[in-house]
Design a protein around this motif. Structure first.
Motif, PDB file in Angstrom:
ATOM      1  N   VAL A   1      37.602  37.707  34.521  1.00  0.00           N
ATOM      2  CA  VAL A   1      38.306  36.570  35.113  1.00  0.00           C
ATOM      3  C   VAL A   1      37.675  36.193  36.459  1.00  0.00           C
ATOM      4  CG1 VAL A   1      40.542  36.579  33.973  1.00  0.00           C
ATOM      5  CG2 VAL A   1      40.112  38.241  35.787  1.00  0.00           C
TER       6      VAL A   1
ATOM      7  N   PRO B   1      42.199  48.423  41.560  1.00  0.00           N
ATOM      8  CA  PRO B   1      41.588  47.797  42.734  1.00  0.00           C
ATOM      9  C   PRO B   1      42.616  46.977  43.499  1.00  0.00           C
ATOM     10  CG  PRO B   1      40.951  46.627  40.733  1.00  0.00           C
ATOM     11  CD  PRO B   1      41.776  47.805  40.303  1.00  0.00           C
ATOM     12  N   GLY B   2      42.180  46.295  44.559  1.00  0.00           N
ATOM     13  CA  GLY B   2      43.087  45.542  45.419  1.00  0.00           C
ATOM     14  C   GLY B   2      43.647  44.273  44.812  1.00  0.00           C
TER      15      GLY B   2
ATOM     16  N   GLY C   1      37.586  45.147  30.810  1.00  0.00           N
ATOM     17  CA  GLY C   1      36.118  45.095  30.682  1.00  0.00           C
ATOM     18  C   GLY C   1      35.452  45.010  32.045  1.00  0.00           C
TER      19      GLY C   1
ATOM     20  N   ASN D   1      32.213  47.246  36.365  1.00  0.00           N
ATOM     21  CA  ASN D   1      31.963  47.470  37.795  1.00  0.00           C
ATOM     22  C   ASN D   1      32.414  48.870  38.227  1.00  0.00           C
ATOM     23  OD1 ASN D   1      30.652  45.226  38.823  1.00  0.00           O
ATOM     24  ND2 ASN D   1      32.529  44.054  39.071  1.00  0.00           N
TER      25      ASN D   1
ATOM     26  N   ILE E   1      27.327  46.443  35.113  1.00  0.00           N
ATOM     27  CA  ILE E   1      27.424  44.997  35.378  1.00  0.00           C
ATOM     28  C   ILE E   1      27.102  44.124  34.151  1.00  0.00           C
ATOM     29  CG2 ILE E   1      27.294  45.012  37.897  1.00  0.00           C
ATOM     30  CD1 ILE E   1      24.269  44.581  37.732  1.00  0.00           C
TER      31      ILE E   1
ATOM     32  N   ILE F   1      28.577  43.822  25.267  1.00  0.00           N
ATOM     33  CA  ILE F   1      29.933  43.314  25.529  1.00  0.00           C
ATOM     34  C   ILE F   1      30.940  44.409  25.170  1.00  0.00           C
ATOM     35  CG2 ILE F   1      31.592  41.499  24.957  1.00  0.00           C
ATOM     36  CD1 ILE F   1      29.160  39.803  24.010  1.00  0.00           C
TER      37      ILE F   1
ATOM     38  N   LYS G   1      30.740  43.097  44.816  1.00  0.00           N
ATOM     39  CA  LYS G   1      31.037  42.211  45.937  1.00  0.00           C
ATOM     40  C   LYS G   1      29.787  41.489  46.424  1.00  0.00           C
ATOM     41  CE  LYS G   1      35.082  44.662  46.580  1.00  0.00           C
ATOM     42  NZ  LYS G   1      35.890  45.361  47.545  1.00  0.00           N
TER      43      LYS G   1
HETATM   44  C1  LIG Z   1      41.330  40.577  46.219  1.00  0.00           C
HETATM   45  C2  LIG Z   1      40.345  41.482  45.556  1.00  0.00           C
HETATM   46  C3  LIG Z   1      40.414  42.831  45.823  1.00  0.00           C
HETATM   47  C4  LIG Z   1      39.514  43.707  45.207  1.00  0.00           C
HETATM   48  N1  LIG Z   1      39.623  45.030  45.478  1.00  0.00           N
HETATM   49  C5  LIG Z   1      38.787  45.893  44.898  1.00  0.00           C
HETATM   50  C6  LIG Z   1      38.922  47.294  45.109  1.00  0.00           C
HETATM   51  O1  LIG Z   1      39.794  47.747  45.853  1.00  0.00           O
HETATM   52  N2  LIG Z   1      38.072  48.109  44.446  1.00  0.00           N
HETATM   53  C7  LIG Z   1      37.115  47.640  43.595  1.00  0.00           C
HETATM   54  O2  LIG Z   1      36.400  48.453  43.003  1.00  0.00           O
HETATM   55  N3  LIG Z   1      36.964  46.331  43.369  1.00  0.00           N
HETATM   56  C8  LIG Z   1      37.777  45.459  43.997  1.00  0.00           C
HETATM   57  N4  LIG Z   1      37.651  44.117  43.745  1.00  0.00           N
HETATM   58  C9  LIG Z   1      36.599  43.679  42.825  1.00  0.00           C
HETATM   59  C10 LIG Z   1      37.128  43.627  41.373  1.00  0.00           C
HETATM   60  O3  LIG Z   1      37.967  44.715  41.100  1.00  0.00           O
HETATM   61  C11 LIG Z   1      35.948  43.752  40.432  1.00  0.00           C
HETATM   62  O4  LIG Z   1      34.958  42.832  40.749  1.00  0.00           O
HETATM   63  C12 LIG Z   1      36.335  43.601  38.954  1.00  0.00           C
HETATM   64  O5  LIG Z   1      35.288  44.135  38.193  1.00  0.00           O
HETATM   65  C13 LIG Z   1      36.572  42.151  38.558  1.00  0.00           C
HETATM   66  O6  LIG Z   1      36.978  42.125  37.204  1.00  0.00           O
HETATM   67  P1  LIG Z   1      36.920  40.808  36.313  1.00  0.00           P
HETATM   68  O7  LIG Z   1      37.643  41.135  35.061  1.00  0.00           O
HETATM   69  O8  LIG Z   1      37.314  39.623  37.077  1.00  0.00           O
HETATM   70  O9  LIG Z   1      35.375  40.773  35.984  1.00  0.00           O
HETATM   71  P2  LIG Z   1      34.278  39.706  36.423  1.00  0.00           P
HETATM   72  O10 LIG Z   1      34.265  39.620  37.889  1.00  0.00           O
HETATM   73  O11 LIG Z   1      34.442  38.473  35.642  1.00  0.00           O
HETATM   74  O12 LIG Z   1      32.978  40.493  35.923  1.00  0.00           O
HETATM   75  C14 LIG Z   1      32.614  41.712  36.560  1.00  0.00           C
HETATM   76  C15 LIG Z   1      31.461  42.378  35.834  1.00  0.00           C
HETATM   77  O13 LIG Z   1      31.941  42.858  34.602  1.00  0.00           O
HETATM   78  C16 LIG Z   1      31.182  42.353  33.524  1.00  0.00           C
HETATM   79  N5  LIG Z   1      32.128  42.223  32.418  1.00  0.00           N
HETATM   80  C17 LIG Z   1      33.319  41.581  32.414  1.00  0.00           C
HETATM   81  N6  LIG Z   1      33.902  41.711  31.214  1.00  0.00           N
HETATM   82  C18 LIG Z   1      33.061  42.443  30.450  1.00  0.00           C
HETATM   83  C19 LIG Z   1      33.078  42.901  29.107  1.00  0.00           C
HETATM   84  N7  LIG Z   1      34.108  42.658  28.284  1.00  0.00           N
HETATM   85  N8  LIG Z   1      32.019  43.604  28.654  1.00  0.00           N
HETATM   86  C20 LIG Z   1      30.955  43.886  29.455  1.00  0.00           C
HETATM   87  N9  LIG Z   1      30.893  43.488  30.733  1.00  0.00           N
HETATM   88  C21 LIG Z   1      31.925  42.777  31.219  1.00  0.00           C
HETATM   89  C22 LIG Z   1      30.604  41.052  34.052  1.00  0.00           C
HETATM   90  O14 LIG Z   1      29.410  40.708  33.385  1.00  0.00           O
HETATM   91  C23 LIG Z   1      30.329  41.410  35.496  1.00  0.00           C
HETATM   92  O15 LIG Z   1      29.117  42.085  35.613  1.00  0.00           O
HETATM   93  C24 LIG Z   1      38.514  43.219  44.325  1.00  0.00           C
HETATM   94  C25 LIG Z   1      38.447  41.853  44.056  1.00  0.00           C
HETATM   95  C26 LIG Z   1      39.350  40.985  44.671  1.00  0.00           C
HETATM   96  C27 LIG Z   1      39.258  39.508  44.377  1.00  0.00           C
END
Ligand SMILES: Cc1cc2nc3c(=O)[nH]c(=O)nc-3n(C[C@H](O)[C@H](O)[C@H](O)COP(=O)(O)OP(=O)(O)OC[C@H]3O[C@@H](n4cnc5c(N)ncnc54)[C@H](O)[C@@H]3O)c2cc1C
Length: 453
Positions: A48, A108-109, A116, A121, A169, A174, A409
């Motif tokens: 997301v 996470p936060g 996924g 990550n 990453i 997938i 990040k």
């Molecule tokens: C307010 C805020 C606070 C946060 N706090 C923390 C924290 O405390 N600790 C921490 O570790 N992170 C933190 N984050 C970062 C967040 O937890 C990570 O970036 C998380 O991975 C985002 O998940 P997403 O589903 O949005 O993935 P995306 O950001 O959309 O994708 C992240 C990665 O995952 C891959 N990916 C996504 N889905 C799949 C799948 N199904 N198969 C294979 N690869 C996939 C993508 O290619 C990309 O490389 C924070 C983010 C925010 C906005």
């Protein structure tokens, strides 16, 4: 039949960079397999978009949004083992399982993160010092590889692919489904101790003295403070509250909070976040949070920013960067973090949030971020390109202390610095080439870091 992609300008949560990508939003494995076999070009999965930079972007290429893979598949009430599709949000897991007495082992936060994304990550939470990262609780996952095969990965089966995918990453394939452990809790509340530290020396003393006593631990740092107050902080440490800890007024101990939310309606003008407004905010925050013990609802402890939709617009249209670095325990982390705070304080680069955490040992994830030591996370408004040379100075400091920055990040790390920070990059590429010999999975980040062409 292959559905048509939508050409879209996409960004991560930091709103930098913004890149034009061809976006698909499939809902079945068959569609993913057809995509991989019929569509030219490279692919990257997108959860997301709660990563800050370009890890889930693919400039000019294909992006696969996984949010329709959002079904729960199995849950064992005895063991707490959950199997779900990879697009399930952590928020949905809390909503469904907290009332049944289970919670996420690591969060996470923000709870607006897919399973996924959490694996790709290898995310961590406020219990990083005690419980490690999300992957520690993952028993297995199914991975769709470049040739359309579904590979079951665990510590026993396809272990090399397991450890390349954890923190990998999105570059090995997938993630379709995952099986992982939830923990038992007695309530939806956290018993938190707030304690102020007058400067960074005191903050480290308190961390070192009491970290082991709490499951969750974090310090909010005023990174504009200088001189004797450099690194003044509010430490917040806690444990899941037991039923007997709760006041009698709480009638439903396992009920998650109501979701009343505010929304940031528009991008804030750039003058809203300036040195003076942030300094005033930091002063207020430090003054208000006096030493105290409080029982707080879990979401306000773990995900305070989630109560404002689109809070990233606060940073204006140019967006912002997050910079999170870990400083290893055996390389004088306090000196490194003190130097970083001095650099920030001197530059008056207004950082709204500076968060200090301690970290437990590294795991076997080839590109996983944590290592035993301390991490500092900063939000820095991106006013113009003059920020990037400053970020390179921060990188040099981190490298000189044997540390690394968190890819979730990052949006600007150069290839040579990445290689110094992540020495297992070659091992990672060996596994990637085994499951994806033609680089079908590639992202703006992987090209920037030299992991794909
Ligand atoms: C307010 C805020 C606070 C946060 N706090 C923390 C924290 O405390 N600790 C921490 O570790 N992170 C933190 N984050 C970062 C967040 O937890 C990570 O970036 C998380 O991975 C985002 O998940 P997403 O589903 O949005 O993935 P995306 O950001 O959309 O994708 C992240 C990665 O995952 C891959 N990916 C996504 N889905 C799949 C799948 N199904 N198969 C294979 N690869 C996939 C993508 O290619 C990309 O490389 C924070 C983010 C925010 C906005």
């Amino acid at each position: 039949m292959l559905s048509k992609p939508v050409k879209q300008a996409l960004s991560g949560w930091g709103q930098y960079p913004v890149e034009s990508c061809y976006v698909y939003r499939p809902e079945m494995i068959k569609e993913l397999q057809t995509l991989l076999s019929e569509r030219d070009g490279s692919f990257i999965s997108y959860g997301v978009g709660r990563s800050y930079g370009d890890t889930a972007l693919n400039k000019g290429g294909n992006v696969i949004r996984m949010d329709r893979f959002n079904h729960f598949l199995d849950f064992n009430e005895e063991t707490g083992m959950l199997t779900c599709e990879s697009g399930v949000l952590l928020e949905e897991i809390i909503d469904v399982f907290l009332p049944r007495g289970f919670y996420l082992p690591v969060t996470p936060g923000t709870k607006f993160v897919t399973v996924g994304g959490a694996i790709a990550n290898d995310v961590h939470g406020k219990n990083l010092h005690k419980d490690g990262t999300f992957s520690e609780y993952v028993q297995s996952f199914e991975l769709l590889t470049a040739n359309g095969e579904v590979l079951l990965c665990s510590r026993e089966e396809n272990a090399d692919v397991f450890w390349a995918t954890v923190g990998g990453i999105g570059l090995t394939g997938i993630i379709l489904t995952a099986t992982f452990q939830l923990i038992r809790v007695e309530s939806a509340y956290i018993d938190v101790t707030y304690e102020r530290a007058r400067n960074i020396d005191e903050a480290f003393e308190k961390f070192i003295a009491h970290d082991d006593d709490y499951k969750y631990s974090v310090a909010w740092i005023d990174c504009l403070a200088s001189g004797d107050s450099l690194g003044r902080s509010v430490l917040m440490r806690g444990d899941h509250a037991k039923r007997e800890d709760l006041p009698a007024s709480i009638m439903e101990p396992l009920k998650p909070a109501n979701k009343l939310k505010a929304t940031m309606p528009i991008h804030a003008p750039s003058f809203v976040l300036n040195h003076w407004s942030i300094a005033a905010f930091n002063e207020l925050y430090y003054t208000v949070n006096k030493d105290a013990d409080k029982i707080v609802e879990q979401s306000s402890f773990f995900h305070p920013l989630d109560s404002i939709n689109d809070w990233n617009k606060l940073y204006g249209k140019k967006g912002f960067v997050q910079y999170q670095a870990v400083f290893p325990k055996n390389e004088n982390p306090k000196a490194g973090i003190t130097k970083m705070l001095e650099m920030l304080s001197k530059k008056k680069t207004a950082s709204f949030l500076a968060v200090l955490k301690s970290s437990g040992p590294a795991n076997d994830g080839l590109l996983s971020f944590p290592m035993e030591g301390y991490t500092l996370a900063l939000d820095i408004p991106l006013k113009d390109d003059s920020l990037f040379p400053f970020l390179r100075e921060l990188d040099e400091l981190v490298v000189s202390h044997g540390g690394r920055v968190y890819l979730a990040k990052d949006s600007s790390l150069p290839q040579d610095t990445f290689r110094k920070m992540y020495p297992k990059w070659e091992e990672f590429l060996t596994v990637k080439r085994k499951v994806d010999p033609n680089d079908r999975f590639s992202s703006s980040m992987s090209r920037r870091l030299g992991l794909t062409d």
